[in-house]
Design an enzyme around this catalytic site. Structure first.
Site, PDB file in Angstrom:
ATOM      1  N   ALA A 104     -10.662  -1.584  -0.488  1.00  0.00           N
ATOM      2  CA  ALA A 104     -10.320  -0.276   0.071  1.00  0.00           C
ATOM      3  C   ALA A 104      -9.363   0.438  -0.889  1.00  0.00           C
ATOM      4  O   ALA A 104      -8.804  -0.183  -1.791  1.00  0.00           O
ATOM      5  CB  ALA A 104      -9.653  -0.448   1.435  1.00  0.00           C
ATOM      6  N   GLN A 144      -6.360   1.504  -0.430  1.00  0.00           N
ATOM      7  CA  GLN A 144      -5.025   0.873  -0.383  1.00  0.00           C
ATOM      8  C   GLN A 144      -5.136  -0.651  -0.396  1.00  0.00           C
ATOM      9  O   GLN A 144      -4.315  -1.361   0.209  1.00  0.00           O
ATOM     10  CB  GLN A 144      -4.249   1.345   0.849  1.00  0.00           C
ATOM     11  N   SER A 145      -6.121  -1.188  -1.085  1.00  0.00           N
ATOM     12  CA  SER A 145      -6.315  -2.642  -1.133  1.00  0.00           C
ATOM     13  C   SER A 145      -5.161  -3.357  -1.831  1.00  0.00           C
ATOM     14  O   SER A 145      -4.753  -2.984  -2.935  1.00  0.00           O
ATOM     15  CB  SER A 145      -7.612  -2.949  -1.873  1.00  0.00           C
ATOM     16  N   ASN A 146      -4.685  -4.412  -1.187  1.00  0.00           N
ATOM     17  CA  ASN A 146      -3.687  -5.275  -1.813  1.00  0.00           C
ATOM     18  C   ASN A 146      -4.338  -6.239  -2.796  1.00  0.00           C
ATOM     19  O   ASN A 146      -3.709  -6.690  -3.747  1.00  0.00           O
ATOM     20  CB  ASN A 146      -2.945  -6.078  -0.740  1.00  0.00           C
ATOM     21  N   VAL A 200      -6.908  -5.668  -4.883  1.00  0.00           N
ATOM     22  CA  VAL A 200      -7.118  -5.086  -6.205  1.00  0.00           C
ATOM     23  C   VAL A 200      -5.773  -4.886  -6.925  1.00  0.00           C
ATOM     24  O   VAL A 200      -5.671  -5.117  -8.126  1.00  0.00           O
ATOM     25  CB  VAL A 200      -7.971  -3.783  -6.165  1.00  0.00           C
TER      26      VAL A 200
END
Ligand code: PLP
Length: 323
Positions: free
Chosen positions: A61, A63-65, A67
């Site tokens: 997403a 706001q992916s943690n 990545v």
């Protein structure tokens, strides 16, 4: 990661809820703001290094943690990273696209690409492979971290270790409450404590899919993980327990229940939760206490999986609607 993460007693919440509540601080795993992805990425990057990769490709997403953590790990190992950001959460403001994890990934020097769909794991993985092929043609050595379930769940191995670590820190746990998204954390932790012959109930709080879909996903994750470890999946699958009361209105969206849980943790213990995962997990825990699935006096561990940079991407959501 080096060493175990702290297991911290939450004294004021324990008193208020009438349980013996502990927080497993996997928000403190180190590496670029920490969180659960540090443990998962150790296994992907180990594999990537073994294959001589110089570039990591990963999808998530906006706001992916995952990545952001992958970009931090790549930086530390002298690799390049390509982050594919999916349109998974509708109707978000400007901060969602510029602050929090997006800002951190920029600082880390990651390359970006985007994917228009948020619910198409196979398509998102295929797009990463297409980009990897281009990079190969340029002489680079790419390594793809897959989202879909048709690949070995290497990241879950990090949570097998975390489950063993937790069991060694504390033996007589009645219940463990964890977020259940891709299922790597939930599946790994359940397997780890089972390997230690720890009989605690493990509750997975749905953050992405409803109970029925997540139950099916966990069956697959546990089967694939058991295959990787060469153990029997059935006793693990019998222990799947997921709840979705904290999921609405959907992935990456906050209900009043989640917002209230986030503020309760901050205002009672001085500990921040993130809006997408750990606040939903705590909201799920509060639900389990309310309905009596967690009973008075029980020893309960909640896993704090981190995700705190997203707080800044959700500034509007957290200031506008008061719970
Ligand atoms: C990714 C993530 C989760 C979900 O973990 P899975 O292993 O995908 O189920 C939970 N919490 C945070 C903070 C995360 O970034």
């Amino acid at each position: 990661m080096s060493g175990a993460t702290p297991l911290e007693r939450l004294d004021r919440l324990s008193l208020e809820l009438g349980i013996d509540l502990w927080l497993k601080r996997d928000d403190l795993t180190g590496l670029g703001f920490g969180g659960n992805k540090t443990r998962q990425l150790e296994f992907y990057f180990g594999d990537a290094l073994q294959q001589g990769a110089d570039t990591i490709l990963i999808t998530g997403a906006v706001q992916s943690n995952f990545v952001r953590s992958a970009a931090a790990a790549a930086a530390k190992l002298g690799m390049q990273s390509v982050l594919q950001l999916e349109e998974r959460v509708p109707d978000m403001g400007e901060e969602y696209y510029s602050s929090g994890n997006v800002l951190l990934a920029q600082i880390l020097g990651a390359d970006h690409m985007s994917y228009p769909e948020g619910e198409d794991e196979a398509g998102a993985d295929a797009a990463l492979h297409a980009r990897a092929d281009e990079l190969k043609a340029q002489g680079r050595k790419p390594y793809v971290i897959h989202l879909g379930l048709n690949h070995p769940p290497l990241g879950a191995l990090g949570y097998v270790i975390a489950g063993q670590e937790l069991s060694q820190q504390m033996q007589d746990i009645d219940a463990v409450v964890v977020p259940s998204g891709s299922g790597a954390t939930h599946g790994g932790l359940l397997t780890g404590i089972a390997l230690e012959e720890n009989g605690a109930s493990v509750f997975g709080v749905c953050v992405r899919r409803d109970r029925e879909k997540q139950q099916a996903r966990m069956n697959t994750v546990l089967q694939k993980l058991a295959d990787l470890l060469d153990i029997n999946a059935a006793p693990l699958q019998d222990r799947i327990n997921v709840l979705d009361e904290a999921l609405p209105p959907g992935y990456g969206k906050l209900s009043g229940m989640t917002h209230a849980a986030l503020k309760k943790m901050a205002r009672t213990e001085g500990i921040f939760l993130d809006p997408v995962y750990s606040a939903k997990t705590f909201a799920g825990l509060l639900h389990l206490v309310t309905v009596g699935e967690i009973q008075p006096g029980q020893k309960v561990v909640m896993l704090h999986t981190g995700g705190l940079p997203a707080l800044f991407g959700y500034q509007n959501e957290l200031t506008n609607d008061q719970p």
